[in-house]
Design a protein around this motif. Sequence first.
Motif, short mmCIF file in Angstrom:
data_model
loop_
_atom_site.label_atom_id
_atom_site.label_comp_id
_atom_site.label_asym_id
_atom_site.label_seq_id
_atom_site.Cartn_x
_atom_site.Cartn_y
_atom_site.Cartn_z
N ALA A 138 24.58 6.64 34.95
CA ALA A 138 24.88 5.39 35.66
C ALA A 138 24.84 4.19 34.71
CB ALA A 138 23.90 5.19 36.82
N TYR A 139 23.83 4.13 33.88
CA TYR A 139 23.69 3.01 32.94
C TYR A 139 24.90 2.95 31.99
CZ TYR A 139 21.43 -0.17 29.61
OH TYR A 139 21.12 -1.24 28.79
N PHE A 140 25.32 4.12 31.53
CA PHE A 140 26.46 4.18 30.61
C PHE A 140 27.73 3.68 31.31
CE2 PHE A 140 29.95 6.17 28.32
CZ PHE A 140 29.57 6.02 27.00
N SER A 141 28.00 4.19 32.50
CA SER A 141 29.24 3.83 33.18
C SER A 141 29.23 2.37 33.66
CB SER A 141 29.49 4.76 34.37
OG SER A 141 28.49 4.63 35.35
N GLN A 142 28.06 1.84 33.99
CA GLN A 142 27.97 0.44 34.40
C GLN A 142 28.31 -0.50 33.26
OE1 GLN A 142 23.94 0.29 35.81
NE2 GLN A 142 24.41 1.35 37.72
N HIS A 143 27.99 -0.11 32.04
CA HIS A 143 28.24 -0.98 30.88
C HIS A 143 29.62 -0.78 30.27
CE1 HIS A 143 23.94 -1.66 31.28
NE2 HIS A 143 24.09 -2.70 30.49
N ILE A 144 30.32 0.29 30.71
CA ILE A 144 31.71 0.49 30.27
C ILE A 144 32.52 0.78 31.54
CG2 ILE A 144 33.25 1.72 28.69
CD1 ILE A 144 30.82 2.54 27.06
N PRO A 145 32.72 -0.22 32.38
CA PRO A 145 33.34 0.01 33.69
C PRO A 145 34.80 0.44 33.62
CG PRO A 145 33.05 -2.33 33.29
CD PRO A 145 32.32 -1.62 32.19
N TRP A 146 35.44 0.27 32.47
CA TRP A 146 36.84 0.69 32.33
C TRP A 146 36.95 2.12 31.76
CZ3 TRP A 146 34.35 -3.11 29.62
CH2 TRP A 146 34.17 -2.92 28.26
N LEU A 147 35.85 2.83 31.78
CA LEU A 147 35.81 4.23 31.34
C LEU A 147 36.72 5.07 32.23
CD1 LEU A 147 34.16 6.09 29.32
CD2 LEU A 147 32.52 6.37 31.20
N ASP A 148 37.60 5.87 31.63
CA ASP A 148 38.53 6.68 32.41
C ASP A 148 37.90 7.96 32.94
OD1 ASP A 148 41.21 5.31 32.25
OD2 ASP A 148 40.78 5.47 30.11
N GLU A 149 37.12 8.64 32.09
CA GLU A 149 36.66 9.98 32.46
C GLU A 149 35.41 10.35 31.67
OE1 GLU A 149 39.63 13.37 32.51
OE2 GLU A 149 38.43 13.96 30.78
N VAL A 150 34.51 11.07 32.33
CA VAL A 150 33.40 11.71 31.62
C VAL A 150 33.53 13.21 31.82
CG1 VAL A 150 31.81 9.76 31.77
CG2 VAL A 150 31.84 11.46 33.61
N SER A 151 33.20 13.94 30.79
CA SER A 151 33.21 15.40 30.84
C SER A 151 31.77 15.87 30.71
CB SER A 151 34.07 15.97 29.69
OG SER A 151 34.00 17.38 29.66
N ILE A 152 31.29 16.57 31.73
CA ILE A 152 29.88 16.97 31.76
C ILE A 152 29.78 18.44 32.16
CG2 ILE A 152 27.62 16.53 32.78
CD1 ILE A 152 28.52 13.68 33.35
N GLY A 153 29.05 19.20 31.38
CA GLY A 153 28.90 20.62 31.67
C GLY A 153 27.47 21.08 31.71
N HIS A 154 26.83 21.11 30.54
CA HIS A 154 25.50 21.72 30.42
C HIS A 154 24.50 21.12 31.40
CE1 HIS A 154 22.25 23.87 28.34
NE2 HIS A 154 21.55 22.77 28.53
N ALA A 155 24.41 19.80 31.45
CA ALA A 155 23.42 19.15 32.32
C ALA A 155 23.73 19.41 33.79
CB ALA A 155 23.37 17.66 32.04
N LEU A 156 24.99 19.31 34.16
CA LEU A 156 25.36 19.48 35.56
C LEU A 156 25.09 20.91 36.03
CD1 LEU A 156 28.47 18.00 37.30
CD2 LEU A 156 27.80 20.36 37.76
N ILE A 157 25.44 21.89 35.23
CA ILE A 157 25.21 23.29 35.60
C ILE A 157 23.71 23.58 35.63
CG2 ILE A 157 25.66 25.69 35.01
CD1 ILE A 157 28.11 24.04 36.03
N SER A 158 22.95 22.98 34.72
CA SER A 158 21.50 23.15 34.73
C SER A 158 20.90 22.55 36.01
CB SER A 158 20.88 22.48 33.50
OG SER A 158 21.32 23.10 32.31
N ASP A 159 21.37 21.38 36.41
CA ASP A 159 20.88 20.77 37.64
C ASP A 159 21.25 21.61 38.86
OD1 ASP A 159 19.69 18.55 36.43
OD2 ASP A 159 21.58 17.43 36.41
N ALA A 160 22.40 22.26 38.78
CA ALA A 160 22.86 23.08 39.90
C ALA A 160 21.91 24.25 40.18
CB ALA A 160 24.27 23.60 39.64
N LEU A 161 21.17 24.69 39.17
CA LEU A 161 20.19 25.76 39.39
C LEU A 161 19.13 25.35 40.40
CD1 LEU A 161 19.64 26.98 35.71
CD2 LEU A 161 20.99 28.10 37.48
#
Length: 240
Positions: free
Chosen positions: A200-223
């Motif tokens: 959230a902090y990252f995207s708030q400071h770069i509001p014109w960001l087009d896309e983030v790609s997230i894998g390891h953390a998201l799949i780990s949280d899904a456990l």
Amino acid sequence: MTKLSVNINKIATLRNSRGGNNPDVTKAAVDIQQFGADGITVHPRPDERHIRYSDVYAIKKIITTEFNIEGNCSEQKFVDLVLAAKPDQVTLVPDALGQITSDHGWNTIEHRDYLTKMIRIFKNAHIRVSIFVDPVVEMVEGAAATGTDRVELYTEGYARGYANSDKEKAIAPYIAAAEKARKLGLGINAGHDLDLHNLAYFSQHIPWLDEVSIGHALISDALYVGLQNAVQLYKRQLNQ
């Protein structure tokens, strides 16, 4: 609004550890997009230790959101795969053979001629191109000279600084790099070690960001919270 592309490499790693087709990587891609993700990312490597080349073709047949293929274009097999699969986006990453995970961006000044040639090949096939870069203004300027459509900011340094309670200092070079990219007409993606704590902090400071790609953390949280909840939690972080 910043899009969330979910990297499903770790799902393939789990499948490959046992053999067979459980979990089903193709089904996971379909489910993740139904859970609200804006795209699917895969990063096939030459040894196919997680995503297999056959997975790429299978996913392409059923994907309805954006499809992003990451990899090192120095491997002709990778180039041929991308040109055959025709994803919405190819992200060029300077991984060494056998590298565990990406750990640096392109030197876009030193490799400008090479990147220009490779980017032209993909753009001629009507595939959007993003190149992995460190948060350095000069590297962004070099990227613009190659003809790429976007840059993907390598965010491990940000994640490490954020975890060490130095988030203002950690985000500063990314803001500068993103502002330069924006001025040069480049789209901006980001990825590596972004998670529910720092996204959230990252995207708030770069509001014109087009896309983030997230894998390891998201799949780990899904456990812990389940795959559907994990996708929704990450989407919420982007919407804050």
